[in-house]
Design an enzyme around this catalytic site. Sequence first.
Site, PDB file in Angstrom:
ATOM      1  N   ASP A   1     -11.160 -55.417  14.194  1.00 44.83           N
ATOM      2  CA  ASP A   1     -12.621 -55.236  14.248  1.00 44.83           C
ATOM      3  C   ASP A   1     -13.075 -54.401  15.440  1.00 44.83           C
ATOM      4  O   ASP A   1     -14.182 -54.583  15.961  1.00 44.83           O
ATOM      5  CB  ASP A   1     -13.349 -56.602  14.281  1.00 44.83           C
ATOM      6  CG  ASP A   1     -13.050 -57.419  13.039  1.00 44.83           C
ATOM      7  OD1 ASP A   1     -12.868 -56.817  11.970  1.00 44.83           O
ATOM      8  OD2 ASP A   1     -12.993 -58.656  13.149  1.00 44.83           O
TER       9      ASP A   1
ATOM     10  N   LYS B   1     -12.699 -49.432  13.840  1.00 50.35           N
ATOM     11  CA  LYS B   1     -11.793 -48.391  13.298  1.00 50.35           C
ATOM     12  C   LYS B   1     -12.485 -47.599  12.198  1.00 50.35           C
ATOM     13  O   LYS B   1     -12.347 -46.385  12.112  1.00 50.35           O
ATOM     14  CB  LYS B   1     -10.508 -49.037  12.731  1.00 50.35           C
ATOM     15  CG  LYS B   1      -9.678 -49.764  13.754  1.00 50.35           C
ATOM     16  CD  LYS B   1      -8.499 -50.476  13.122  1.00 50.35           C
ATOM     17  CE  LYS B   1      -8.884 -51.636  12.250  1.00 50.35           C
ATOM     18  NZ  LYS B   1      -9.489 -52.789  12.955  1.00 50.35           N
TER      19      LYS B   1
ATOM     20  N   GLY C   1     -11.972 -55.447   6.988  1.00 54.40           N
ATOM     21  CA  GLY C   1     -13.372 -55.164   6.668  1.00 54.40           C
ATOM     22  C   GLY C   1     -13.829 -54.074   7.607  1.00 54.40           C
ATOM     23  O   GLY C   1     -13.938 -54.301   8.803  1.00 54.40           O
ATOM     24  N   HIS C   2     -14.022 -52.875   7.086  1.00 54.30           N
ATOM     25  CA  HIS C   2     -14.366 -51.719   7.923  1.00 54.30           C
ATOM     26  C   HIS C   2     -15.801 -51.298   7.623  1.00 54.30           C
ATOM     27  O   HIS C   2     -16.126 -50.957   6.480  1.00 54.30           O
ATOM     28  CB  HIS C   2     -13.379 -50.578   7.665  1.00 54.30           C
ATOM     29  CG  HIS C   2     -11.969 -50.940   8.024  1.00 54.30           C
ATOM     30  ND1 HIS C   2     -10.900 -50.119   7.805  1.00 54.30           N
ATOM     31  CD2 HIS C   2     -11.463 -52.042   8.619  1.00 54.30           C
ATOM     32  CE1 HIS C   2      -9.795 -50.706   8.241  1.00 54.30           C
ATOM     33  NE2 HIS C   2     -10.119 -51.878   8.726  1.00 54.30           N
TER      34      HIS C   2
ATOM     35  N   GLN D   1      -6.523 -54.203  10.698  1.00 58.88           N
ATOM     36  CA  GLN D   1      -6.233 -55.229  11.708  1.00 58.88           C
ATOM     37  C   GLN D   1      -6.054 -54.579  13.097  1.00 58.88           C
ATOM     38  O   GLN D   1      -6.593 -53.514  13.341  1.00 58.88           O
ATOM     39  CB  GLN D   1      -5.000 -56.070  11.333  1.00 58.88           C
ATOM     40  CG  GLN D   1      -5.209 -56.994  10.145  1.00 58.88           C
ATOM     41  CD  GLN D   1      -5.127 -56.307   8.805  1.00 58.88           C
ATOM     42  OE1 GLN D   1      -4.156 -55.651   8.505  1.00 58.88           O
ATOM     43  NE2 GLN D   1      -6.141 -56.466   7.981  1.00 58.88           N
TER      44      GLN D   1
HETATM   45  P1  GDP Z   1     -13.114 -52.383  11.980  1.00 60.25           P
HETATM   46  O1  GDP Z   1     -12.587 -53.505  11.162  1.00 60.25           O
HETATM   47  O2  GDP Z   1     -12.219 -52.054  13.136  1.00 60.25           O
HETATM   48  O3  GDP Z   1     -13.456 -51.168  11.171  1.00 60.25           O
HETATM   49  O4  GDP Z   1     -14.480 -52.911  12.638  1.00 60.25           O
HETATM   50  P2  GDP Z   1     -15.644 -53.751  11.892  1.00 60.25           P
HETATM   51  O5  GDP Z   1     -16.386 -52.843  10.997  1.00 60.25           O
HETATM   52  O6  GDP Z   1     -15.104 -55.005  11.301  1.00 60.25           O
HETATM   53  O7  GDP Z   1     -16.522 -54.199  13.131  1.00 60.25           O
HETATM   54  C1  GDP Z   1     -17.069 -53.293  14.030  1.00 60.25           C
HETATM   55  C2  GDP Z   1     -18.604 -53.451  14.023  1.00 60.25           C
HETATM   56  O8  GDP Z   1     -19.146 -52.784  15.137  1.00 60.25           O
HETATM   57  C3  GDP Z   1     -19.274 -52.837  12.816  1.00 60.25           C
HETATM   58  O9  GDP Z   1     -20.387 -53.617  12.473  1.00 60.25           O
HETATM   59  C4  GDP Z   1     -19.714 -51.455  13.308  1.00 60.25           C
HETATM   60  O10 GDP Z   1     -20.837 -50.947  12.616  1.00 60.25           O
HETATM   61  C5  GDP Z   1     -20.073 -51.775  14.732  1.00 60.25           C
HETATM   62  N1  GDP Z   1     -19.877 -50.682  15.696  1.00 60.25           N
HETATM   63  C6  GDP Z   1     -18.866 -49.763  15.757  1.00 60.25           C
HETATM   64  N2  GDP Z   1     -18.999 -48.997  16.852  1.00 60.25           N
HETATM   65  C7  GDP Z   1     -20.080 -49.437  17.521  1.00 60.25           C
HETATM   66  C8  GDP Z   1     -20.702 -49.066  18.754  1.00 60.25           C
HETATM   67  O11 GDP Z   1     -20.258 -48.177  19.477  1.00 60.25           O
HETATM   68  N3  GDP Z   1     -21.811 -49.778  19.130  1.00 60.25           N
HETATM   69  C9  GDP Z   1     -22.333 -50.784  18.359  1.00 60.25           C
HETATM   70  N4  GDP Z   1     -23.407 -51.423  18.792  1.00 60.25           N
HETATM   71  N5  GDP Z   1     -21.764 -51.155  17.189  1.00 60.25           N
HETATM   72  C10 GDP Z   1     -20.650 -50.502  16.787  1.00 60.25           C
HETATM   73  P1  IMO Z   2      -9.860 -55.308  10.323  1.00 55.58           P
HETATM   74  O1  IMO Z   2      -9.073 -54.258   9.596  1.00 55.58           O
HETATM   75  C1  IMO Z   2      -9.867 -59.095  12.471  1.00 55.58           C
HETATM   76  C2  IMO Z   2      -6.905 -62.104  11.264  1.00 55.58           C
HETATM   77  C3  IMO Z   2      -7.438 -63.379  10.634  1.00 55.58           C
HETATM   78  C4  IMO Z   2      -6.412 -64.368  11.139  1.00 55.58           C
HETATM   79  C5  IMO Z   2      -5.108 -63.565  11.063  1.00 55.58           C
HETATM   80  C6  IMO Z   2      -4.300 -63.797   9.789  1.00 55.58           C
HETATM   81  O2  IMO Z   2     -11.242 -55.508   9.797  1.00 55.58           O
HETATM   82  O3  IMO Z   2      -9.790 -55.139  11.790  1.00 55.58           O
HETATM   83  P2  IMO Z   2      -4.595 -62.981   7.286  1.00 55.58           P
HETATM   84  O4  IMO Z   2      -5.695 -63.228   6.291  1.00 55.58           O
HETATM   85  O5  IMO Z   2      -4.330 -61.553   7.572  1.00 55.58           O
HETATM   86  O6  IMO Z   2      -3.339 -63.714   6.929  1.00 55.58           O
HETATM   87  O7  IMO Z   2      -5.136 -63.650   8.651  1.00 55.58           O
HETATM   88  O8  IMO Z   2      -5.487 -62.201  11.128  1.00 55.58           O
HETATM   89  N1  IMO Z   2      -7.332 -60.832  10.618  1.00 55.58           N
HETATM   90  C7  IMO Z   2      -8.257 -60.011  11.126  1.00 55.58           C
HETATM   91  N2  IMO Z   2      -9.038 -60.131  12.225  1.00 55.58           N
HETATM   92  N3  IMO Z   2      -9.930 -57.987  11.718  1.00 55.58           N
HETATM   93  C8  IMO Z   2      -9.142 -57.840  10.626  1.00 55.58           C
HETATM   94  O9  IMO Z   2      -9.082 -56.683   9.930  1.00 55.58           O
HETATM   95  C9  IMO Z   2      -8.281 -58.891  10.263  1.00 55.58           C
HETATM   96  N4  IMO Z   2      -7.405 -59.088   9.261  1.00 55.58           N
HETATM   97  C10 IMO Z   2      -6.819 -60.265   9.509  1.00 55.58           C
HETATM   98  O10 IMO Z   2      -8.735 -63.682  11.097  1.00 55.58           O
HETATM   99  O11 IMO Z   2      -6.645 -64.655  12.488  1.00 55.58           O
HETATM  100 MG    MG Z   3     -13.161 -55.418  10.541  1.00 62.99          MG
END
Ligand code: GDP
Ligand code: IMO
Ligand code: MG
Length: 425
Positions: free
Chosen positions: A13, A16, A40-41, A223
Amino acid sequence: MAVKVVVGAQWGDEGKGKIIDILASQADLVIRSQGGNNAGHTIEVNGDVYKLHLIPSGILYPNKQCVIGYGVVIDPKVLISEIDGLKSRNITCDNLKIDPRAHVIMPWHIVLDELSEKARGSSDIGTTKKGIGPCYMDKAERTGIRIYDLINPDILTKKIKLHGEKKNKIIQKVYEEEPINLDEVIENYINYGKILKKYVADTFLTIHESIKHDKSVLFEGAQGTLLDIDVGTYPFVTSSHPTSSGACVGSGVGPTLIDEVVGVVKAYTTRVGKGPFPTELCNELGQEIRKNGNEFGTTTGRARRVGWFDAVIVKHAVRVNGLTSLAINKLDVLSGIEKLKICVAYKLADGTITQEFPPVLEDLEGCTPIYEEFEGFDEDISRCKSFYRLPESCKQYLSRISALCGCDIDIVGVGPGRDQSLYCK
Ligand code: GDP
Ligand code: IMO
Ligand code: MG
């Protein structure tokens, strides 16, 4: 043209999706090579928010080829609903290819993920319960069902009967729960296969043809490095390799073909699920950062745990992945905090001080972080358009992170939008 890998350098999270979306504007091909819909991106384009779980983030551009490589585990129901969701927003998935070798998440994987988590009681991992671990288990046991099987009804029917019956025995006899209706599974999965068949192609060839023709290729990690099954905080990890080497294994690209590896981090740290987290802030400040950063899971909605930036883990990620640069997101979220801290070393339970990431969980659990303190900043930096215009204290904070982690910072995120990234070069 470059072959770039983008990985998470913390516990997932890190943002990415947003970085991929920015880099994809220059790419021809975007590839997912591990994980599944545990990912979840989130991508924000002109105020529209897209949440992608399986489809590479390059799909938002009409002219980019997108690939789901064979290292990914695919829940076909989720994939179809993601394709339909994008279509309903006028985004075509005609340029998506899925490798026939990718493994399929079956209903029993999801049920067994839930049941085994429940059986672990308070020692649960906190998985996303999407069936990821059980699917990779079957892959390693060599009893998995693959996309090729999914699009061949006779093979699929045979395999569902064979493996499904065994899984039902486990569900009934070990967990004392109701069996899964296999006839229903056969009907549903044959239907999924019919829908997905047109996307299936040898993606190994797609990728190598692109590289041969000097196209720009981007790997979208899912991840984060600390969730890697080998180098992460085992057993509180996922079941794949969310590292640059995982991109090679999950797509069929040798390491010498990769030009750049970008590690994405937040300006602080978050983690969702259980497991050690040395710099965790279990106090009001932690709650404030969670609120300001909207730190709730994209996939499960769970509140993310929040803590200070940990240079020990990111330095570990720099070496594990061979990072050539860092992208630091969410610097804007730290505005208003008087003093910022960076963890520079750990004090282990026996009093030893180390700057290295401990190889075993037992050591990591017992450690206390050692911090350096920095002046915070008050300004709203979300509209800042140039790295050089950031407040001096921000630049000092970033510069120390870069020095401690041993890696240059190329991109700084000051908001979720496409236009809220600052370039340091
Ligand atoms: P990922 O799984 O690595 O793609 O990240 P996620 O989408 O799960 O979580 C990142 C969250 O941070 C999302 O809601 C993005 O919209 C938000 N985000 C990304 N970059 C920034 C930033 O520079 N500032 C803020 N405030 N939010 C950001
Ligand atoms: P993105 O791509 C954050 C975590 C779960 C748990 C562990 C194992 O959005 O960064 P699983 O269901 O993979 O067997 O769970 O890994 N986990 C993540 N945490 N971002 C993710 O993906 C994750 N995918 C799995 O919360 O701790
Ligand atoms: Mg994510």
